[in-house]
Design an enzyme around this catalytic site. Structure first.
Site, short mmCIF file in Angstrom:
data_model
loop_
_atom_site.label_atom_id
_atom_site.label_comp_id
_atom_site.label_asym_id
_atom_site.label_seq_id
_atom_site.Cartn_x
_atom_site.Cartn_y
_atom_site.Cartn_z
N TYR A 1 33.52 16.23 15.60
CA TYR A 1 33.59 17.57 15.44
C TYR A 1 32.25 18.13 15.46
O TYR A 1 31.93 19.09 15.92
CB TYR A 1 34.50 17.76 13.94
CG TYR A 1 34.20 19.24 13.49
CD1 TYR A 1 35.06 20.36 14.00
CD2 TYR A 1 33.12 19.68 12.44
CE1 TYR A 1 34.79 21.55 13.59
CE2 TYR A 1 33.15 20.98 11.97
CZ TYR A 1 33.87 21.77 12.48
OH TYR A 1 33.71 23.06 12.13
N ILE B 1 33.13 28.25 3.79
CA ILE B 1 33.63 29.46 4.05
C ILE B 1 35.00 29.56 3.24
O ILE B 1 35.84 28.69 3.59
CB ILE B 1 33.70 30.32 5.15
CG1 ILE B 1 32.30 30.40 5.89
CG2 ILE B 1 34.11 31.82 5.03
CD1 ILE B 1 31.09 30.82 5.15
N LYS C 1 30.63 20.65 18.16
CA LYS C 1 29.77 22.01 17.53
C LYS C 1 28.32 22.17 17.80
O LYS C 1 27.77 23.11 18.15
CB LYS C 1 29.90 22.06 16.03
CG LYS C 1 31.53 22.57 15.67
CD LYS C 1 32.14 23.79 16.48
CE LYS C 1 33.17 24.16 15.52
NZ LYS C 1 33.71 25.68 16.29
#
Length: 251
Positions: free
Chosen positions: A157, A190, A161
Site C-alpha cells: 500500500y 482521517i 502510494k
C-alpha cells in the site's frame, strides 16, 4: 459567481468517505460532478442526493477504474452528460485492502495493490488529459504511508502510494507546458470508515495523545484542500505532494 461555475469534475471513488466529501464540496462551489463508484451503488445514490441538497448537479457512473474498458466508459459517460471539456479530475479511488507481511504476499496481492492505487490513477489521467485545456487541474490521493513506508503489513500500500507521488511529479512536468496542473495530497489519519476497518483502536488513541493537533482529521478538511488545489487560487502549484495530517512527522 461560484468559483467552479461552468466547470466539470470527475471524482473516482466518489461514493463515500473522502470521495463523497470531495464531490459535495466541488458541487457546492458550482462544478458539475461525475461521481464514480464501483460496488457501492447505494452510497453513490446517497451522494447524489446530498449534492442535490446543496444545489449541485451530478451523475453517478459505475466503473472499476483498474480496468481500461471501464475507465474509457466513465469518460464517455462524462462527455455524454456534460460535453467534451473536463476541468477537474480527482483520483480518490484506492485502498489498503488488508495487511500482509512480505512473506504472506503473493503476486496476486502485489497486482491488486498496485492496480487499485496506481494503475487507476494512470488510466484515468490518460483518458482525462485529452479533454483538458489550460487552467485544468488533476488532484491525486497519495497517503502519509507513501511518505513514511506505512504501518505493519502495509508495505505494498505504501509503495503504491509513493508511486502516485512520483507520477504526480512526472505529470506536473509533462503537462505543465499545456497549463494543466497536477498535485497530490497525502492524508494522515482521517475519521472515515477506512480507519474503522484497518486501524486498531489503540493506534487511533495514540494519535489523539501524540499528534500536535491532538485529533484525527475530518473528511471536509481534506475536501477543502482538494478544492484549493483544483482552483485558480493554487495557480502556481504543480507536481507537489501536500501533507494533511495534523502536524505528524514521519519516521
Amino acid at each position: 459567481m461560484k468559483k467552479f461555475e461552468g466547470k466539470v469534475a470527475v471524482v473516482t471513488g466518489g461514493a463515500r468517505d473522502l470521495g463523497r466529501a470531495v464531490c459535495i464540496k466541488l458541487a457546492e462551489l458550482g462544478a458539475k460532478v461525475v461521481v464514480n463508484y464501483n460496488s457501492s451503488e447505494a452510497n453513490a445514490l446517497e451522494t447524489l442526493a446530498l449534492i442535490k441538497e446543496v444545489g449541485g448537479e451530478a451523475i453517478a457512473v459505475k466503473a472499476d477504474v483498474t480496468k481500461e474498458a471501464d475507465v474509457k466508459n466513465l469518460f464517455a459517460k462524462t462527455r455524454e452528460a456534460f460535453g467534451d471539456k473536463l476541468d477537474i479530475l480527482v483520483n480518490v479511488a484506492g485502498g489498503i485492502m488488508g495487511r500482509k507481511t512480505i512473506t504472506e504476499q503473493d503476486e496476486a496481492w502485489y497486482n491488486l495493490l498496485m492496480d487499485v492505487n496506481m494503475k487507476s490513477v494512470w488510466l484515468c489521467t490518460r483518458e482525462a488529459v485529452p479533454m483538458m485545456s489550460a487552467g485544468s487541474a488533476i488532484v491525486n490521493f497519495s497517503s502519509q504511508a507513501g511518505r513514511d513506508g506505512g504501518g505493519p503489513g502495509a508495505s505494498l500500500y505504501a509503495t503504491s502510494k509513493a508511486a502516485v507521488l512520483c507520477f504526480t511529479r512526472a505529470m506536473g512536468k509533462e503537462l505543465g507546458p499545456q497549463g494543466i496542473r497536477v498535485n497530490s495530497i497525502c492524508p494522515g489519519m482521517i475519521n472515515t470508515s477506512f480507519h474503522d476497518r484497518f486501524t486498531a483502536p489503540a493506534g487511533r488513541e495514540n494519535l489523539h495523545r501524540t499528534a500536535p493537533l491532538r485529533r484525527e482529521g475530518e473528511a471536509y478538511e481534506v475536501a477543502d484542500l482538494v478544492a484549493y488545489l483544483a482552483s485558480d487560487e493554487s495557480s502556481y502549484l504543480t507536481g507537489t505532494g501536500i501533507d494533511i495530517n495534523g502536524g505528524c512527522f514521519f519516521s
